[in-house]
Structure formats: structure tokens, C-alpha cells
Scaffold this motif. Structure first.
Motif, PDB file in Angstrom:
ATOM      1  N   GLU A  65       0.826  -1.202   0.000  1.00 29.56           N
ATOM      2  CA  GLU A  65       0.000   0.000   0.000  1.00 29.56           C
ATOM      3  C   GLU A  65       0.866   1.260   0.000  1.00 29.56           C
ATOM      4  N   LEU A  66       1.932   1.247   0.798  1.00 30.17           N
ATOM      5  CA  LEU A  66       2.834   2.397   0.824  1.00 30.17           C
ATOM      6  C   LEU A  66       3.490   2.614  -0.530  1.00 30.17           C
ATOM      7  N   LEU A  67       3.878   1.533  -1.182  1.00 30.13           N
ATOM      8  CA  LEU A  67       4.500   1.645  -2.501  1.00 30.13           C
ATOM      9  C   LEU A  67       3.517   2.246  -3.507  1.00 30.13           C
ATOM     10  N   ALA A  68       2.265   1.792  -3.474  1.00 28.60           N
ATOM     11  CA  ALA A  68       1.256   2.326  -4.398  1.00 28.60           C
ATOM     12  C   ALA A  68       0.959   3.790  -4.092  1.00 28.60           C
ATOM     13  N   ASN A  69       0.845   4.133  -2.817  1.00 28.32           N
ATOM     14  CA  ASN A  69       0.567   5.527  -2.456  1.00 28.32           C
ATOM     15  C   ASN A  69       1.712   6.452  -2.857  1.00 28.32           C
ATOM     16  N   THR A  70       2.949   6.008  -2.621  1.00 24.16           N
ATOM     17  CA  THR A  70       4.098   6.829  -2.982  1.00 24.16           C
ATOM     18  C   THR A  70       4.175   7.031  -4.491  1.00 24.16           C
ATOM     19  N   ALA A  71       3.937   5.955  -5.249  1.00 27.73           N
ATOM     20  CA  ALA A  71       3.957   6.077  -6.715  1.00 27.73           C
ATOM     21  C   ALA A  71       2.839   6.998  -7.198  1.00 27.73           C
ATOM     22  N   ALA A  72       1.642   6.869  -6.618  1.00 29.45           N
ATOM     23  CA  ALA A  72       0.521   7.716  -7.033  1.00 29.45           C
ATOM     24  C   ALA A  72       0.796   9.183  -6.726  1.00 29.45           C
ATOM     25  N   LEU A  73       1.361   9.454  -5.564  1.00 29.67           N
ATOM     26  CA  LEU A  73       1.671  10.839  -5.211  1.00 29.67           C
ATOM     27  C   LEU A  73       2.739  11.420  -6.130  1.00 29.67           C
ATOM     28  N   TYR A 213      12.186  15.178  -4.373  1.00 27.65           N
ATOM     29  CA  TYR A 213      11.598  15.945  -3.275  1.00 27.65           C
ATOM     30  C   TYR A 213      10.317  15.277  -2.766  1.00 27.65           C
ATOM     31  N   VAL A 214       9.480  14.840  -3.686  1.00 28.83           N
ATOM     32  CA  VAL A 214       8.220  14.204  -3.281  1.00 28.83           C
ATOM     33  C   VAL A 214       8.489  12.915  -2.513  1.00 28.83           C
ATOM     34  N   LEU A 215       9.462  12.123  -2.966  1.00 26.94           N
ATOM     35  CA  LEU A 215       9.786  10.884  -2.266  1.00 26.94           C
ATOM     36  C   LEU A 215      10.227  11.139  -0.826  1.00 26.94           C
ATOM     37  N   MET A 224      -1.474  16.234   5.614  1.00 26.29           N
ATOM     38  CA  MET A 224      -2.606  15.758   4.820  1.00 26.29           C
ATOM     39  C   MET A 224      -3.015  14.329   5.196  1.00 26.29           C
ATOM     40  N   ARG A 225      -2.328  13.740   6.161  1.00 23.05           N
ATOM     41  CA  ARG A 225      -2.646  12.393   6.639  1.00 23.05           C
ATOM     42  C   ARG A 225      -2.639  11.365   5.508  1.00 23.05           C
ATOM     43  N   PHE A 226      -1.635  11.473   4.641  1.00 19.12           N
ATOM     44  CA  PHE A 226      -1.529  10.525   3.531  1.00 19.12           C
ATOM     45  C   PHE A 226      -0.361   9.604   3.799  1.00 19.12           C
ATOM     46  N   ARG A 227      -0.619   8.308   3.859  1.00 19.41           N
ATOM     47  CA  ARG A 227       0.375   7.325   4.269  1.00 19.41           C
ATOM     48  C   ARG A 227       1.278   6.955   3.093  1.00 19.41           C
ATOM     49  N   VAL A 228       2.465   7.526   3.117  1.00 16.72           N
ATOM     50  CA  VAL A 228       3.525   7.161   2.177  1.00 16.72           C
ATOM     51  C   VAL A 228       4.736   6.734   2.995  1.00 16.72           C
ATOM     52  N   PHE A 229       5.817   6.362   2.321  1.00 13.04           N
ATOM     53  CA  PHE A 229       6.977   5.795   3.021  1.00 13.04           C
ATOM     54  C   PHE A 229       7.514   6.738   4.101  1.00 13.04           C
ATOM     55  N   SER A 230       7.738   7.999   3.747  1.00 16.13           N
ATOM     56  CA  SER A 230       8.371   8.909   4.694  1.00 16.13           C
ATOM     57  C   SER A 230       7.512   9.096   5.944  1.00 16.13           C
ATOM     58  N   TYR A 231       6.211   9.211   5.779  1.00 15.49           N
ATOM     59  CA  TYR A 231       5.311   9.410   6.920  1.00 15.49           C
ATOM     60  C   TYR A 231       5.291   8.180   7.824  1.00 15.49           C
ATOM     61  N   VAL A 232       5.221   7.008   7.244  1.00 14.23           N
ATOM     62  CA  VAL A 232       5.149   5.781   8.034  1.00 14.23           C
ATOM     63  C   VAL A 232       6.500   5.464   8.672  1.00 14.23           C
ATOM     64  N   ILE A 254      15.204   4.521  -0.053  1.00  9.16           N
ATOM     65  CA  ILE A 254      16.501   4.877  -0.646  1.00  9.16           C
ATOM     66  C   ILE A 254      16.675   4.184  -1.990  1.00  9.16           C
ATOM     67  N   ALA A 255      16.303   2.911  -2.060  1.00 13.74           N
ATOM     68  CA  ALA A 255      16.426   2.178  -3.322  1.00 13.74           C
ATOM     69  C   ALA A 255      15.556   2.798  -4.410  1.00 13.74           C
ATOM     70  N   ILE A 256      14.350   3.221  -4.050  1.00 14.25           N
ATOM     71  CA  ILE A 256      13.476   3.861  -5.039  1.00 14.25           C
ATOM     72  C   ILE A 256      14.094   5.159  -5.531  1.00 14.25           C
ATOM     73  N   ALA A 257      14.626   5.972  -4.610  1.00 14.17           N
ATOM     74  CA  ALA A 257      15.232   7.245  -5.005  1.00 14.17           C
ATOM     75  C   ALA A 257      16.432   7.028  -5.920  1.00 14.17           C
ATOM     76  N   LEU A 258      17.304   6.101  -5.561  1.00 15.82           N
ATOM     77  CA  LEU A 258      18.478   5.843  -6.404  1.00 15.82           C
ATOM     78  C   LEU A 258      18.071   5.227  -7.738  1.00 15.82           C
ATOM     79  N   LEU A 259      17.009   4.438  -7.748  1.00 15.82           N
ATOM     80  CA  LEU A 259      16.512   3.883  -9.014  1.00 15.82           C
ATOM     81  C   LEU A 259      16.012   4.999  -9.926  1.00 15.82           C
ATOM     82  N   VAL A 260      15.323   5.950  -9.360  1.00 18.66           N
ATOM     83  CA  VAL A 260      14.852   7.093 -10.152  1.00 18.66           C
ATOM     84  C   VAL A 260      16.027   7.853 -10.753  1.00 18.66           C
TER      85      VAL A 260
END
Length: 555
Positions: A65-73, A213-215, A224-232, A254-260
Motif C-alpha cells: 500500500e505504501l508503494l502504491a501511495n508513494t507512486a501515485a503521489l 523531493y516528493v519521495l 494531509m494524513r496521507f500514508r507514504v513511506f516517509s510518513y510511516v 533509498i532504493a526507489i530514489a536511487l533507481l529514479v
């Protein structure tokens, strides 16, 4: 009989160049080691868990769920920012729109409103006691979740894309579009098949900056009470105190950021967008808009400025006018002093650490300097919360006496924003002629003395710009302070965020206004550097590191 002549003084001074290279290499390696050591320790600490335990942690539905929310954001912010920045950059760079100079200033100034302050403005707009209801009698629901976080971050991040696109439009050659038109292409086909492909480097650079920055954002998504990686990650560490799960979530982030970053660098490889002819290209002439085009263009530019700049200023003014207590103003002064106590030394330390990295990149290019330069950008490429958590794990196990101390917070700030300091210093070194240093060494000065007396005065403007950028960025930084702040340390960002989270919008307004004021200083420095940058340069461009393009002025 031949008598050997005594060695000349210049011959004895010849080893000074290798000595200087050895000195700056050692300092650069020390900076790179400080940057990556806690991240390596975080990886080792997380790998101590049993494989079954790790699998159970990573394959939770919450992680998916966190992965999907982070990607959507991330996708949402990139899309909305592009829809704002691309037409705005085209209007202010390619047309004769009236008032372009002032509209350009208004397009960049939203950089002074951090994402969590923009979230505060949107929250203060809604509800029965919000700005809209109290002024015009309209009540809107409280923004939250995906759409609230997307709107807040897009209104803050679009200037990053705008600045890149504006420079790209200014660099386009007139012959490209004229040739396409001569071959029978319509204006829409010219834009889609000629102009847009030449804007892709600027778009990818801006998307990379905005995406990173968003990641790593924490303030806006938390409000905004939106559950993404950084918040959790923060919740698992500070509330649930689940260190293992927070460590693995940090590694995933970190892996997602470096992949980007890696994907963006791969997309740029082998791409060429320059003309093949000789001579300098002729710039594009501004397009003349009809009367209705002028009206629509002005309405669009004013609407963007109103939403990104006028809205937070109006909401802040409204809540401050509701009556701020004397204790809040006194607390504001105390928080300002605490923010200043870490921002000033962190900025000076970042400037000092950036000097050897920049000198290696400019004066001693090679494999070592490239790696030191790339590793120096890790702190900015890695999300701030994950970077801070790596130092938490490192100090708890290896240096508990350093945990939650003022010195550790200053060091982490300097490393996290080192990339901001490297850019201006490196640019100044490219403009400083090496012949001046060589002349100083020929006069008998050692490597350090020649650098201090000959080179340092020449790069002083870049060094001052670097220190100012880091200073104002630290003054408004939030996630690192949340994890590493000493007990009782309540800087401006923490005070504003805490009060907003508790619904104390009146008490939070002065802190938000102070943060905007200091962020405006960073925007002023960026605009001044942009205005003073020559249109054509004789010096070679700085090599772009593979871990990041030019970093944004504010985090």
C-alpha cells in the motif's frame, strides 16, 4: 672539472602540485566517507534480521500500500506540476505577453513557500472557521489524502520545472522550427515533433528534482494524513518504535530514489540536442499573441500566482489577524534563536566541506574526483528522513554519546545539503584562472598558502552564495530536525508543524510567516545568480554527477 649546479628554487617547489592534490583528495575522501558510512551501517544493521523475519516485514499488505501511495503521489505531482510549468514557461519565454518580467518573478516566488506551509494554507482555507467561510461565506471540506498532498506539493514544486523549461526555451535555435515550418508542418506538429523533444532534457532534470523531493517529503504528507513511506517511517520509529521495520522501509525508499536517479541518467545517455552546423544559433523571436491570447495568457499566469503565492499569504494574514498571543510571539523569538544556532554552523561547515570536493572536480579531474563528487550528492539524493534515520542507527550503536546532540544535528544538516554548496563553489572555480595559482606557487607559496591568498578571494562570491543557500534551507528544514533534534530543541519548522497538526492555526501562523521570509532569501539568491549568469560562457560546463543533476535551491 664539472661542478653540479645547485637545484633551483623552482625545482624544489615542483612537488607542490602533487602535495595539493594529495591534500584535497584526502579531505574529499573524508567528506565522502562521512556521507556514506551511516548508510552502509543502516544496511548492515537491517541485514542482521532473519530472512523469514525480513520477508514477513516486506511482504505485508501495508508495504504494498505504501508503494502504491508513494507512486501515485509522485506521478500526480509530476503531472500537475508539468501542466502548470510547461504552458507558463512557454508564455513567459516564447511570447510577447505583457508584464513578462513581473510575471516571471511571481512564477518563481512560490519556492519561498515550503510544501508543509502550503499544506497549512490549504488547511486554513477550509472548514467552518476557515478563510473562505469567514470572508465570503463558502465552506469547503478539509483537504487531505492523495489530492490534498498532490495539490500542496505541486504548487510548491512547479517552479523547479519552470526554471528548467524557461532556460530550455531560451536556448532553442530559430532554425529548428523554421525548417520544420518550411517543410509544411503545422504549428502544433512543430511543437510536438521539434520543440518538445528538445525540451526533454529540461523536463527530465526537473522531473528528477521534483520526484526526489516528493519521495522525501514529510511535512505536507503528514499534515494531509496521507500514508507514504516517509510518513510511516517516522511513525514506526517515533511512535511504534519498530526499529527493524523503519530501517527496511528506509532502505526501500533509498532504493526507489536511487533507481529514479539511475533511470534518469540512463535516459540521458547518448542523447544529442545541439545543432550540427557551425556558428552560433539565432534565438527564436517572441510570438505575437492576439488580444484574446493576451487575456487568456494573463489570466493563466495570474491564476497560478494567486494559487501558489497569494493563497498562503492571504491565509497567513487572516489567521495572524485573529489575534496572536504575546506568548506565541515570545516563543517565535526563541525558536528563531534555536534555528539560527544550527543553521549558521551547518552552513559554514557545508561550505568548508564543499571546497575540497569542488577543487577536486575542477582542478584535479579523474576517477577519484568523479567518485568523490558523486558520493557528495548522496545526502541530497537520499530522502531526508531515511538519511537522518541512518545516523540514528549509527550513533545508537557506535557513538551513543553523540545521539540527539547539537553537534550531530549540525553535521547531518551540512552533509544533507552539501550538494547545494558544491554548485556555486564549483562554478566559481571554473571561472577562476589556474594561472593565478601557478603564479603564486612560482613566487614561493605552498599549496595551501597559494589557495588561500590567490584562489579563495576569487571564489568568495560563490562561497558566500553556497553558505546562504544552505543557511536558509536549514532554517526551514523539518524531517531531519524531527528525528535528530536534542531534547527541548524546537526550531521554527517543528513549532509550526506541531501547532498545525494540533489544529492551532492561529499560533502556527507567525512561525509559517517567518519560514516564508527566510525561504524568500534563498529565492533571492537564486534569482540574483540567474540574473548575473552570462548568456555565453567561455569556460567548460561543470560535469554533471550521476547521482543528481543541479539540485534545487530549497528542500
Amino acid at each position: 672539472m664539472l661542478i653540479a649546479a645547485p637545484p633551483q628554487r623552482s625545482a624544489r617547489r615542483r612537488p607542490s602540485l602533487p602535495l595539493a592534490r594529495l591534500l584535497f583528495s584526502g579531505l574529499g575522501l573524508a567528506v565522502a566517507g562521512l556521507m556514506v558510512l551511516p548508510l552502509v551501517y543502516l544496511l548492515l544493521r537491517a541485514s542482521e534480521a532473519e530472512p523469514a523475519q525480513v520477508a514477513a516485514l516486506l511482504w505485508r499488505w501495508r508495504t504494498v500500500e505504501l508503494l502504491a501511495n508513494t507512486a501515485a503521489l509522485t506521478v500526480g505531482v509530476l503531472t500537475l506540476s508539468t501542466l502548470i510549468a510547461l504552458p507558463l514557461a512557454w508564455l513567459l519565454s516564447r511570447t510577447n505577453l505583457h508584464g513578462r518580467r513581473w510575471l516571471n518573478l511571481l512564477a518563481v516566488l512560490p519556492l519561498a513557500v515550503p510544501g508543509y506551509v502550503m499544506a497549512y494554507a490549504l488547511i486554513g482555507l477550509a472548514g467552518n472557521y476557515g478563510f473562505l467561510n469567514q470572508t465570503i461565506g463558502v465552506t469547503i471540506p478539509r483537504p487531505q489524502g492523495l489530492w490534498g498532498a498532490t495539490l500542496a506539493l505541486s504548487l510548491y514544486c512547479y517552479p523547479y520545472l519552470y526554471l528548467n523549461l524557461r532556460a530550455a526555451f531560451a536556448g532553442l535555435e530559430a532554425s529548428l522550427e523554421e525548417t520544420a515550418r518550411a517543410l509544411g508542418a503545422s504549428p502544433r506538429q512543430v511543437f510536438r515533433r521539434v520543440t518538445l523533444p528538445h525540451l526533454m532534457p529540461a523536463l527530465m532534470a526537473g522531473w528528477l528534482v521534483v520526484g526526489l523531493y516528493v519521495l522525501g517529503d514529510f511535512g505536507a504528507v503528514a499534515l494531509m494524513r496521507f500514508r507514504v513511506f516517509s510518513y510511516v517511517i517516522y511513525q514506526q520509529y517515533a511512535i511504534a518504535y519498530d526499529l527493524l521495520y523503519s530501517a527496511w522501509l528506509s532502505l526501500i525508499l533509498i532504493a526507489i530514489a536511487l533507481l529514479v536517479v539511475w533511470v534518469e541518467s540512463r535516459l540521458r545517455q547518448g542523447q544529442h540536442y545541439s545543432g550540427s552546423g557551425t556558428g552560433s544559433g539565432r534565438p527564436l523571436a517572441p510570438l505575437r499573441l492576439p488580444a484574446w491570447g493576451q487575456v487568456l495568457g494573463l489570466l493563466f499566469a495570474i491564476a497560478v500566482a494567486t494559487a501558489a503565492l497569494g493563497l498562503p499569504v492571504a491565509v497567513l494574514s487572516f489567521w495572524i489577524s485573529r489575534g496572536v498571543s504575546q506568548a506565541t510571539w515570545q516563543g517565535l523569538l526563541g525558536s528563531f534563536g534555536q534555528s539560527l544556532s544550527v543553521a549558521a554552523p551547518a552552513a559554514l561547515l557545508a561550505g568548508l566541506m564543499a571546497i575540497p570536493v569542488a577543487v577536486l572536480a575542477v582542478r584535479f579531474p579523474g576517477r577519484l574526483s568523479r567518485w568523490v563528487n558523486r558520493l557528495s550528492f548522496v545526502g541530497y539524493a537520499v530522502p531526508a528522513l531515511a538519511f537522518a534515520l541512518a545516523f540514528v542507527f549509527f550513533t545508537l550503536r557506535s557513538a551513543p554519546w553523540l545521539y540527539q546532540t547539537h553537534g550531530l544535528l549540525v553535521l547531518v544538516y551540512a552533509l544533507a545539503f552539501l550538494a547545494l554548496a558544491i554548485g556555486p563553489i564549483r562554478s566559481a572555480l571554473y571561472q577562476a584562472r589556474p594561472a593565478i595559482e601557478e603564479a603564486a606557487r612560482a613566487l614561493g607559496l605552498g599549496p595551501l598558502a597559494s589557495f588561500r591568498r590567490a584562489t579563495l578571494p576569487l571564489i568568495q562570491p560563490g562561497l558566500v552564495a553556497a553558505v546562504v543557500l544552505v543557511f536558509v534551507t536549514v532554517m526551514k528544514e523539518l524531517p531531519i530536525a524531527f528525528l535528530l533534534a536534542p531534547p527541548g530543541f524546537r526550531p521554527l519548522a517543528i513549532q509550526m508543524f506541531s501547532r498545525t497538526s494540533e489544529g492551532m492555526l492561529v499560533e502556527a501562523a507567525p512561525y509559517a510567516a517567518a519560514i516564508i521570509a527566510f525561504s524568500a532569501l534563498a529565492v533571492g539568491v537564486v534569482l540574483r545568480r540567474d540574473r548575473e549568469r552570462p548568456q555565453t560562457t567561455a569556460m567548460p560546463a561543470a560535469p554533471a554527477p550521476s547521482l543528481s543533476t543541479s539540485p534545487p535551491p530549497c528542500r
